[in-house]
Write a protein that holds these residues in place. Structure first.
Motif, PDB file in Angstrom:
ATOM      1  N   LEU A 215     -19.878  36.005  63.729  1.00 45.75           N
ATOM      2  CA  LEU A 215     -20.564  35.510  64.899  1.00 45.75           C
ATOM      3  C   LEU A 215     -19.347  35.328  65.767  1.00 45.75           C
ATOM      4  CD1 LEU A 215     -23.321  35.515  66.622  1.00 45.75           C
ATOM      5  CD2 LEU A 215     -23.249  33.136  65.089  1.00 45.75           C
ATOM      6  N   LEU A 216     -18.449  33.738  65.029  1.00 42.73           N
ATOM      7  CA  LEU A 216     -17.490  33.313  65.451  1.00 42.73           C
ATOM      8  C   LEU A 216     -16.580  33.682  65.833  1.00 42.73           C
ATOM      9  CD1 LEU A 216     -17.394  30.322  62.978  1.00 42.73           C
ATOM     10  CD2 LEU A 216     -17.592  30.283  65.079  1.00 42.73           C
ATOM     11  N   ALA A 217     -16.650  35.364  65.519  1.00 39.78           N
ATOM     12  CA  ALA A 217     -15.126  35.819  66.269  1.00 39.78           C
ATOM     13  C   ALA A 217     -16.257  36.491  67.628  1.00 39.78           C
ATOM     14  CB  ALA A 217     -14.931  37.190  65.340  1.00 39.78           C
ATOM     15  N   ARG A 218     -17.006  37.212  67.618  1.00 39.42           N
ATOM     16  CA  ARG A 218     -17.549  37.521  69.096  1.00 39.42           C
ATOM     17  C   ARG A 218     -18.006  36.666  69.644  1.00 39.42           C
ATOM     18  NH1 ARG A 218     -22.242  41.207  68.142  1.00 39.42           N
ATOM     19  NH2 ARG A 218     -22.248  41.065  70.377  1.00 39.42           N
ATOM     20  N   ALA A 219     -18.326  35.343  69.472  1.00 42.38           N
ATOM     21  CA  ALA A 219     -18.328  34.372  70.300  1.00 42.38           C
ATOM     22  C   ALA A 219     -17.024  33.127  71.326  1.00 42.38           C
ATOM     23  CB  ALA A 219     -18.362  32.495  69.714  1.00 42.38           C
ATOM     24  N   ALA A 253      -2.853  49.479  69.949  1.00 48.35           N
ATOM     25  CA  ALA A 253      -2.030  50.288  70.878  1.00 48.35           C
ATOM     26  C   ALA A 253      -2.664  49.851  72.856  1.00 48.35           C
ATOM     27  CB  ALA A 253      -1.816  51.544  71.190  1.00 48.35           C
ATOM     28  N   LYS A 254      -4.265  50.039  71.794  1.00 50.90           N
ATOM     29  CA  LYS A 254      -5.641  49.954  73.276  1.00 50.90           C
ATOM     30  C   LYS A 254      -5.688  48.557  73.114  1.00 50.90           C
ATOM     31  CE  LYS A 254      -8.949  53.385  72.279  1.00 50.90           C
ATOM     32  NZ  LYS A 254      -9.786  53.625  71.941  1.00 50.90           N
ATOM     33  N   ALA A 255      -5.513  47.586  72.295  1.00 50.64           N
ATOM     34  CA  ALA A 255      -5.747  46.079  72.344  1.00 50.64           C
ATOM     35  C   ALA A 255      -4.780  45.715  73.260  1.00 50.64           C
ATOM     36  CB  ALA A 255      -5.480  45.306  70.626  1.00 50.64           C
ATOM     37  N   ARG A 256      -3.437  46.119  73.207  1.00 48.23           N
ATOM     38  CA  ARG A 256      -2.047  45.924  73.783  1.00 48.23           C
ATOM     39  C   ARG A 256      -2.385  45.679  75.386  1.00 48.23           C
ATOM     40  NH1 ARG A 256       2.676  46.610  70.086  1.00 48.23           N
ATOM     41  NH2 ARG A 256       3.895  45.534  70.520  1.00 48.23           N
ATOM     42  N   ALA A 257      -2.794  47.161  75.260  1.00 49.75           N
ATOM     43  CA  ALA A 257      -3.011  47.587  76.477  1.00 49.75           C
ATOM     44  C   ALA A 257      -4.245  46.869  77.504  1.00 49.75           C
ATOM     45  CB  ALA A 257      -3.093  49.175  76.803  1.00 49.75           C
ATOM     46  N   ALA A 258      -5.225  46.182  76.939  1.00 51.62           N
ATOM     47  CA  ALA A 258      -6.053  45.478  77.412  1.00 51.62           C
ATOM     48  C   ALA A 258      -5.779  44.376  77.106  1.00 51.62           C
ATOM     49  CB  ALA A 258      -7.134  45.870  76.903  1.00 51.62           C
ATOM     50  N   ALA A 259      -5.018  43.640  77.111  1.00 49.87           N
ATOM     51  CA  ALA A 259      -4.289  42.853  76.777  1.00 49.87           C
ATOM     52  C   ALA A 259      -4.017  41.319  77.915  1.00 49.87           C
ATOM     53  CB  ALA A 259      -2.939  42.014  76.668  1.00 49.87           C
ATOM     54  N   PRO A 260      -5.527  40.279  78.048  1.00 47.35           N
ATOM     55  CA  PRO A 260      -5.228  39.513  76.601  1.00 47.35           C
ATOM     56  C   PRO A 260      -6.515  39.946  76.424  1.00 47.35           C
ATOM     57  CG  PRO A 260      -6.212  38.159  79.062  1.00 47.35           C
ATOM     58  CD  PRO A 260      -5.233  39.161  79.691  1.00 47.35           C
ATOM     59  N   ALA A 261      -6.807  40.548  75.205  1.00 45.95           N
ATOM     60  CA  ALA A 261      -7.821  40.787  73.883  1.00 45.95           C
ATOM     61  C   ALA A 261      -7.670  40.141  72.674  1.00 45.95           C
ATOM     62  CB  ALA A 261      -7.646  42.383  74.000  1.00 45.95           C
ATOM     63  N   ILE A 262      -8.384  40.488  72.218  1.00 47.15           N
ATOM     64  CA  ILE A 262      -9.144  40.639  70.785  1.00 47.15           C
ATOM     65  C   ILE A 262      -8.872  41.247  70.528  1.00 47.15           C
ATOM     66  CG2 ILE A 262     -10.662  39.345  69.236  1.00 47.15           C
ATOM     67  CD1 ILE A 262     -11.201  36.563  70.841  1.00 47.15           C
ATOM     68  N   ILE A 263      -7.846  41.244  68.796  1.00 45.64           N
ATOM     69  CA  ILE A 263      -8.630  42.443  67.670  1.00 45.64           C
ATOM     70  C   ILE A 263      -9.284  41.623  66.363  1.00 45.64           C
ATOM     71  CG2 ILE A 263      -7.525  43.908  65.765  1.00 45.64           C
ATOM     72  CD1 ILE A 263      -5.584  44.340  67.691  1.00 45.64           C
ATOM     73  N   PHE A 264     -10.654  42.215  65.863  1.00 47.40           N
ATOM     74  CA  PHE A 264     -11.483  41.364  65.529  1.00 47.40           C
ATOM     75  C   PHE A 264     -11.392  42.844  63.753  1.00 47.40           C
ATOM     76  CE2 PHE A 264     -15.520  40.199  62.852  1.00 47.40           C
ATOM     77  CZ  PHE A 264     -14.876  39.253  62.334  1.00 47.40           C
TER      78      PHE A 264
END
Ligand code: ADP
Ligand code: MG
Ligand code: ZN
Length: 623
Positions: A215-219, A253-264
């Motif tokens: 829940l925290l990560a998503r928050a 690769a996807k997350a870096r393309a969409a940065a800023p982003a969170i990988i969980f």
């Protein structure tokens, strides 16, 4: 593990193959029994023979009911030999009894298709099974043979409409403060880049199941309004070797393309277990490769790119040290179980959309539920609401909550029929637990005792701490042991024998006594040492010598036996109260705290022994 299952299925296929072949062959070629000529004549006379074929003096034939040969084998096919000196009128006898003569030879060759089916069928089955297996394996790894091999199944949450925010998380404010920095950075990466500040690449959330890590990560993503790429590490455990690693590559690769982003990465311990430990259990290439790929990816980017990796685990102590090195998950955030105020806040969040009756006091519910975590409390509200709906009430009342708490803590009632004898034995068993809970200084107050079967148990004694406790005194632990052994002790005193009913109690006793000796230095003989948490992992390496192991066993046994002796002594000297409690239980099935105190006439114990002062008080009271 995929490979293990694969081989098991293969072995089963082989066995089935052999079995089927055997059954088929024996069915088609049922044995021909050789019988004497006399018994052949008897069978004909008894109208049991349907047809015969004769070649010279040799006769083969078929009977209606199976006949037995001298060795006991029975079959409907027989053969016999007519003696050359026989001068009976066999022809006449056969006709009299309507036996078909010279009918089809019972051993005539089976049709070609049948032969083919029986000889090749099992093999075809085997091949088909094999094909099915390999397809399954392929699709488990990458969505079918033609599917995109190793494409990340990480979901991309809508960055515009983040569903969860910090407002949905309660009771863990210090954790929220820790994560606020991550949120700020993700909102304005440029600001941090300009100042050259370092932001953690990886943040590890550590906490018991249900405390709200996911829940925290998503928050965090919701607060920062950034895309959230999540993946559960346990997904890799079953995958084909190589798939995990390629998914991780793709995810980053996807997350870096969409940065800023969170990988969980949820449930990190599923793959991040110490490789040294994994090796001992035989190792798992897939986990190792996936883990290595995560490490490689984390080393390969700069946090200023605007990607932050969050991970969650129930257990940080089993994680591979490589994960915790600087530049990886070097920021660790511990998510504690909520305290009383936290529980009230969580209850408030989850009852936002539930109509509550005016008598509902969330603070009081929080006070009655020490030990419950966020997920449990959400369930509790849900159960209470369901109960209210079932009764057709307009709002959820305090009584609904009380029932829900009882169900949550004790398990649902089970309807089984018990003999009077069993009920009495259970009543004494539970009375033993309950009475010792009252008598032993430092024990948790007894809230309820019941002999209504619930969940796995035939009876339950509920003891619940006065408030959250983070530190346990030796007195308290001993009180727990004495109480847990109370059921067994009561049975022994009253009936002279013990039953299997105490199994759960004994498991608990063993675990606590072991930890007292091994972890908490509470055995003077073993000494003030910590030999690690023996969590029952089968292949855990022992950190001590054989002699120490023996000493530990002895000390664990000594402690348990001392506690059992205490339990028996106490119950014996309070036999009248034990009888009274058991009688009251048999009469009304359940007793609450007030009733228990009334029946036994015992005064409630002073506070718990969690603090040193309280322990001192208890010691003083004893002597
Ligand atoms: P974990 O990942 O630590 O096992 P989850 O985040 O999956 O726990 O928690 C499960 C559910 O429990 C959440 O979706 C939420 O509804 C509830 N929950 C847990 N902790 C909290 C909390 N601190 N505040 C509000 N709800 C919580
Ligand atoms: Mg989770
Ligand atoms: Zn018991």
């Amino acid at each position: 593990m995929r490979s293990a299952r694969f081989w098991i299925i293969l072995a089963v296929l082989f066995a089935a193959n052999i079995l089927i072949s055997n059954i088929l062959t024996s069915a088609v070629q049922s044995p021909t029994v050789t019988i004497s000529y006399n018994s052949f004549l008897d069978q004909v006379t008894a109208d049991n023979v349907t047809s015969i074929t004769s070649t010279g003096e040799a006769i083969t034939g078929v009977t209606k009911k199976a006949v037995k040969d001298s060795s006991g084998t029975s079959s409907t096919k027989f053969q016999t030999q007519r003696p050359a000196f026989a001068n009976d009128d066999l022809m006449k006898l056969l006709q009299e009894h309507n036996v078909v003569i010279n009918a089809k030879d019972p051993n005539a060759s089976t049709p070609l298709w049948e032969t083919l089916l029986f000889s090749f069928g099992p093999t075809i089955l085997l091949v088909l099974g094999f094909l099915y297996l390999s397809r399954r394996a392929a699709s488990a790894g990458a969505g079918g043979i033609l599917g995109s091999f190793g494409q990340s199944r990480a979901r991309l949450y809508d960055a515009e409409k983040p569903s969860v925010t910090f407002a949905d998380v309660a009771g863990i404010d210090e954790v929220k403060a820790d994560l606020q920095e991550v949120v700020d950075f993700l909102r304005e990466p440029q600001k941090y880049q300009r100042l050259g500040g370092t932001v953690p690449k990886g943040v590890l959330l550590i906490g018991a199941p249900g405390t709200g890590k996911t829940l925290l990560a998503r928050a965090v993503a919701g607060e920062a309004k950034v895309p959230f790429f999540s993946i559960a590490a346990s997904e890799f455990v079953e995958a084909i070797v190589g798939v995990g690693a390629s998914r991780v590559r793709d995810l980053f690769a996807k997350a870096r393309a969409a940065a800023p982003a969170i990988i969980f990465i949820d449930e990190l311990d599923a793959i991040g277990r110490s490789r040294a430990a994994a090796l001992r259990v035989g190792g798992n290439d897939e986990q190792e490769q996936t883990l290595n790929q995560i490490l490689t990816e984390m080393d390969g980017f700069d946090s200023r790119e605007g990607v932050i990796v969050l991970a969650a685990t129930n257990r940080a102590d089993v994680l591979d040290p490589a994960l915790l090195r600087p530049g990886r998950f070097d920021r660790r955030v511990t998510v504690q179980s909520p305290d009383r105020r936290g529980r009230a806040a969580i209850l408030k969040i989850h009852s936002r959309h539930v109509p509550l009756a005016p008598d509902v006091d969330l603070d009081q519910i929080a006070a009655q539920t020490p030990g419950l975590v966020g997920a449990d409390l959400r369930n509790l509200v849900n159960e209470a609401a369901l109960g209210a709906a079932r009764k057709g009430e307009a709002a959820v009342t305090m009584a609904d909550f009380a029932e829900a708490i009882e169900r949550t803590l004790l398990g649902t009632e089970r309807k089984i029929l018990l003999s009077d004898q069993d009920r009495e034995r259970i009543a004494y068993h539970e009375s033993g637990h309950a009475l010792l809970g009252l008598l032993v200084p430092g024990a948790d107050p007894v809230k309820k005792v019941t002999i209504i079967p619930r969940g796995q148990a035939l009876g339950v004694t509920l003891q619940s701490p006065i408030d959250d406790r983070f530190n346990y005194g030796e007195d308290y632990l001993r009180a727990r042991l004495v109480g847990a052994l109370g059921g067994r002790a009561a049975e022994k005193i009253v009936y002279g024998v013990v039953t299997t009913g105490a199994e759960n109690d004994l498991m608990q006793v063993t675990r606590i006594a072991q930890q007292m000796v091994v972890r908490w230095g509470m055995s003077p003989k073993v000494g003030p040492l910590n030999y690690g948490d023996n969590d029952g992992t089968a292949f855990q390496q022992r950190q001590y010598s054989e002699a120490t192991a023996q000493l530990i066993d002895e000390e664990v046994r000594r402690i348990s036996e001392e506690c059992l002796a205490d339990a028996e002594k106490l119950l014996q000297s309070h036999r009248a109260q034990l009888d009274a409690l058991a009688r009251a239980l048999l009469k009304s099935d359940s007793l609450d705290e007030a009733e228990i105190l009334e029946v036994t006439g015992v005064k409630p114990q002073p506070g718990p022994s969690g603090t040193l002062a309280a322990q001192e008080a208890v010691r003083a009271a004893r002597s």
